[in-house]
Design a protein around this motif. Sequence first.
Motif, short mmCIF file in Angstrom:
data_model
loop_
_atom_site.label_atom_id
_atom_site.label_comp_id
_atom_site.label_asym_id
_atom_site.label_seq_id
_atom_site.Cartn_x
_atom_site.Cartn_y
_atom_site.Cartn_z
N LEU A 132 36.09 52.36 98.03
CA LEU A 132 35.35 53.39 97.30
C LEU A 132 35.89 53.54 95.88
CD1 LEU A 132 36.36 57.00 98.33
CD2 LEU A 132 37.74 55.02 98.88
N GLY A 133 36.65 52.55 95.41
CA GLY A 133 37.18 52.66 94.05
C GLY A 133 38.20 53.76 93.94
N GLY A 187 23.87 56.82 100.30
CA GLY A 187 25.28 56.44 100.33
C GLY A 187 26.15 57.47 100.98
N SER A 188 27.27 57.73 100.36
CA SER A 188 28.34 58.57 100.92
C SER A 188 27.86 59.99 101.24
CB SER A 188 29.48 58.61 99.90
OG SER A 188 30.22 59.79 100.01
N SER A 189 28.55 60.63 102.20
CA SER A 189 28.18 61.98 102.63
C SER A 189 28.79 63.06 101.75
CB SER A 189 28.64 62.20 104.07
OG SER A 189 30.05 62.27 104.12
N ILE A 242 21.47 62.64 104.46
CA ILE A 242 22.65 63.51 104.36
C ILE A 242 22.58 64.33 103.07
CG2 ILE A 242 25.18 63.61 104.39
CD1 ILE A 242 25.19 60.89 105.80
N GLU A 253 20.88 45.91 100.00
CA GLU A 253 19.65 45.21 100.38
C GLU A 253 19.42 43.92 99.58
OE1 GLU A 253 16.61 48.14 99.44
OE2 GLU A 253 16.37 47.33 97.42
N ARG A 297 29.56 48.82 100.62
CA ARG A 297 28.70 49.26 99.53
C ARG A 297 29.02 48.50 98.25
NH1 ARG A 297 29.05 55.38 101.45
NH2 ARG A 297 27.31 55.19 102.89
N ALA A 323 33.82 58.14 93.08
CA ALA A 323 34.94 58.46 93.98
C ALA A 323 36.25 58.64 93.24
CB ALA A 323 35.06 57.37 95.04
N VAL A 378 17.23 49.58 101.72
CA VAL A 378 18.25 50.62 101.87
C VAL A 378 17.68 51.96 102.34
CG1 VAL A 378 19.97 49.68 100.27
CG2 VAL A 378 18.15 51.15 99.38
N PHE A 409 27.42 49.55 95.21
CA PHE A 409 26.77 50.39 94.19
C PHE A 409 27.47 50.22 92.83
CE2 PHE A 409 26.05 53.63 97.85
CZ PHE A 409 24.94 52.92 98.29
N VAL A 410 26.79 50.67 91.78
CA VAL A 410 27.37 50.67 90.43
C VAL A 410 28.69 51.45 90.46
CG1 VAL A 410 27.06 51.62 88.10
CG2 VAL A 410 25.14 50.48 89.24
N GLY A 411 29.75 50.82 89.97
CA GLY A 411 31.04 51.50 89.86
C GLY A 411 31.76 51.75 91.18
N ARG A 412 31.26 51.20 92.25
CA ARG A 412 31.83 51.51 93.57
C ARG A 412 33.33 51.16 93.65
NH1 ARG A 412 31.23 54.48 98.35
NH2 ARG A 412 32.34 53.40 99.97
N ILE A 426 23.95 53.21 108.11
CA ILE A 426 23.72 54.17 107.01
C ILE A 426 23.23 53.45 105.76
CG2 ILE A 426 26.18 54.13 106.37
CD1 ILE A 426 23.84 57.13 105.86
N GLU A 427 23.61 52.19 105.59
CA GLU A 427 23.18 51.43 104.41
C GLU A 427 21.68 51.12 104.44
OE1 GLU A 427 25.61 52.33 102.68
OE2 GLU A 427 27.06 51.78 104.21
N ASP A 477 31.68 62.06 106.88
CA ASP A 477 31.85 60.74 106.29
C ASP A 477 30.62 59.96 106.73
OD1 ASP A 477 34.16 58.74 105.09
OD2 ASP A 477 32.67 57.73 106.33
N SER A 478 29.95 59.33 105.76
CA SER A 478 28.66 58.71 106.09
C SER A 478 28.79 57.59 107.11
CB SER A 478 27.99 58.22 104.83
OG SER A 478 28.80 57.25 104.20
N ASP A 494 22.56 56.61 94.07
CA ASP A 494 23.52 56.85 95.15
C ASP A 494 24.55 57.90 94.73
OD1 ASP A 494 26.07 55.37 94.13
OD2 ASP A 494 24.42 53.98 93.77
N ASP A 496 27.63 57.69 94.68
CA ASP A 496 28.73 57.13 93.88
C ASP A 496 28.45 57.26 92.38
OD1 ASP A 496 29.43 55.42 96.52
OD2 ASP A 496 31.15 55.46 95.16
N VAL A 497 27.19 57.13 91.97
CA VAL A 497 26.90 57.32 90.55
C VAL A 497 26.75 58.81 90.23
CG1 VAL A 497 25.80 55.05 90.31
CG2 VAL A 497 24.37 57.07 90.42
N ASP A 515 28.21 57.45 85.88
CA ASP A 515 27.99 56.00 85.92
C ASP A 515 26.52 55.61 85.75
OD1 ASP A 515 30.68 55.80 86.15
OD2 ASP A 515 30.71 54.96 88.19
N LEU A 543 22.98 46.84 95.30
CA LEU A 543 22.52 47.49 96.54
C LEU A 543 22.75 46.54 97.72
CD1 LEU A 543 19.05 49.11 95.61
CD2 LEU A 543 21.16 50.33 96.16
N GLY A 587 35.33 50.52 90.95
CA GLY A 587 36.07 50.72 89.71
C GLY A 587 35.15 50.95 88.52
N ASN A 589 14.61 57.67 97.81
CA ASN A 589 15.93 57.57 98.44
C ASN A 589 17.03 58.17 97.56
OD1 ASN A 589 17.41 56.76 100.73
ND2 ASN A 589 17.93 54.79 99.82
#
Lengths: 422, 162
Positions: free
Chosen positions: A365-366, B61-63, B87, A280, A384, B19, A189, A386-389, A220-221, A123-124, B12, B14-15, B37, A278, A391, B57
């Motif tokens: 995480l949606g 994001g997630s691992s 990661i 950042e 986070r 999830a 980031v 991010f796009v769609g994170r 991690i971000e 897990d990040s 990232d 996630d795209v 996405d 993002l 939903g 980059n």
Amino acid sequence: MGMTISEKILAAHAGLEQVAPGEIINAKLDIVLANDVTGPVAIKEFGKLGMTEVFDKEKVALVPDHFTPNKDIASAEQCKILRVFAKEQQLTHYWESGQVGIEHCLLPEQGVVLPGDLIIGADSHTCTYGALGAFATGVGSTDCAAGMATGEAWFRVPESLKFVFHGSKFQPWVGGKDLILYIIGMIGVDGARYKAMEFAGEGIKALSMDNRFTMANMAIEAGAKVGIFEPDEKTLEYVKARAKRDYKVYNSDKDASYEKIFDINTEDIPLQVAFPHLPENTKSVDEASGIKIDQVVIGSCTNGRLEDLQITAEILKGKKVHPEIRCLIFPGTQAIYLEALRRGWIETFIEAGVAVSTPTCGPCLGGHMGILAKGERSLATTNRNFVGRMGHPESEVYLSNPAVAAASAIRGEIVHPREVAK
Amino acid sequence: MGKAWKFGHDIDTDVIIPARYLNRSELDFLASHCMEDADPAFAQNVKEGDIIVGGKNFGCGSSREHAPLAIKAAGIKVIIADSYARIFYRNSLNIGMPILECPEAVQGIENGDEVNVDLETGRIENITKKAFFQARPFPPFMQELIKAGGLIPYVKEHKKNA
């Protein structure tokens, strides 16, 4: 030559006197972690290795927190893989719904992770444990499987970046979340990609453990391998009541070398909001003022701890959530939830019109429990945006600390807490 | 030889695989939602042997190892980017997904270009634009690991031969 706290922990676990950035080492692990998303893949790979037993049943932690309580049949099946494996292997560190919490709140709280440890987690946000003075980093399922099998992993010793916070005074409502968002806004980031971030200075000493966990969590971000703090009295106070095994405190040497040292005056840091998509994209809360939102999420492995709920309760006390806002609160663990209940905060939340949930990673995480529709916007204390994170790919997430989130829930748009605290 | 699918900076995980699909881990299922996405048409139109080109980059994001797994299962032969998140880099090699760093190639390849990549030499050819780029090739053991399909099959193979 002197070493940083990160280098010392890696050296000690590799059985070496000295390590230097860039060196590849093989090191012994204190804890290997996985959750209900990454665990099933790791368990499958573990089986492919032909392994029958984990290296140490007290050093593997499985935390079903992402899609629990089981969201649907598919997630129930994933969780079942974890459950069966934990039972077969007689793992000490496994929790069911009712005892489970969000992994990065739960493991420190339960004393599973301790200062001086070397930890990998699938897990990040495993980097959270850096707040305890541990070297903890996120990996994927294959590395996790190899770690479960051998109790070892290889690492490239990272260069260290030091962030020194001068002064122990903060602007009102500013906390760990604002400090880390400010840094990510500054370096980007990928500003600490592959590197160790080390947080130091008077400003850090003034911070509570809960605030330090928030900062380490989001290392991690910025792309970092770990976000680490030297343990002090507050760390030891936190650990003392929880540790069930020995641990070791490491400190950076005075002549340790850093790739770069950043000096930051704590008083210069305003409340932060990270704009889509993002972390950042940070601005001061005043620049975000007036942005309409549909949902507010308070909780997660970033801001689901007791102090986060305390600030939220102080702001929501005697007030009402805006009628067009869905405000959701996710305590990080059952112990945090129970303590909040005893202190009357849960009553405050419900009277204000908040939906309070059992601990879960859920909406961050949606996954479930607070998904956004197309065009909807959430302000969240998560990590986070991010796009769609959270939903729909055309929804938006803004990030802030709990004070800004709670105040904005009352106002129905992003607002500085002073505007509702009057 | 395959077609290049070009994406921007900070793509990232996630795209790469949202999830909402992580309650399952079957490869075909993950592939059918890969990059959804960022480009909803990707999963339907990607062909075996195509390549992904990303900016800096890539894979932040997630691992979730599901990210490189989804890309590999979608048929992508290689990823070329300016740089990778830590990661994601490790996960990709661990599952046998070759990834190259080559900013010159990223600049010299447009979406839809026909590209050929020689993993042994690191030579990248943009057939459409008649241009060549040189990435640092993987050392022989890593090429073997990728050919074996990742770390676990590689370790198993070597255990057998030992």
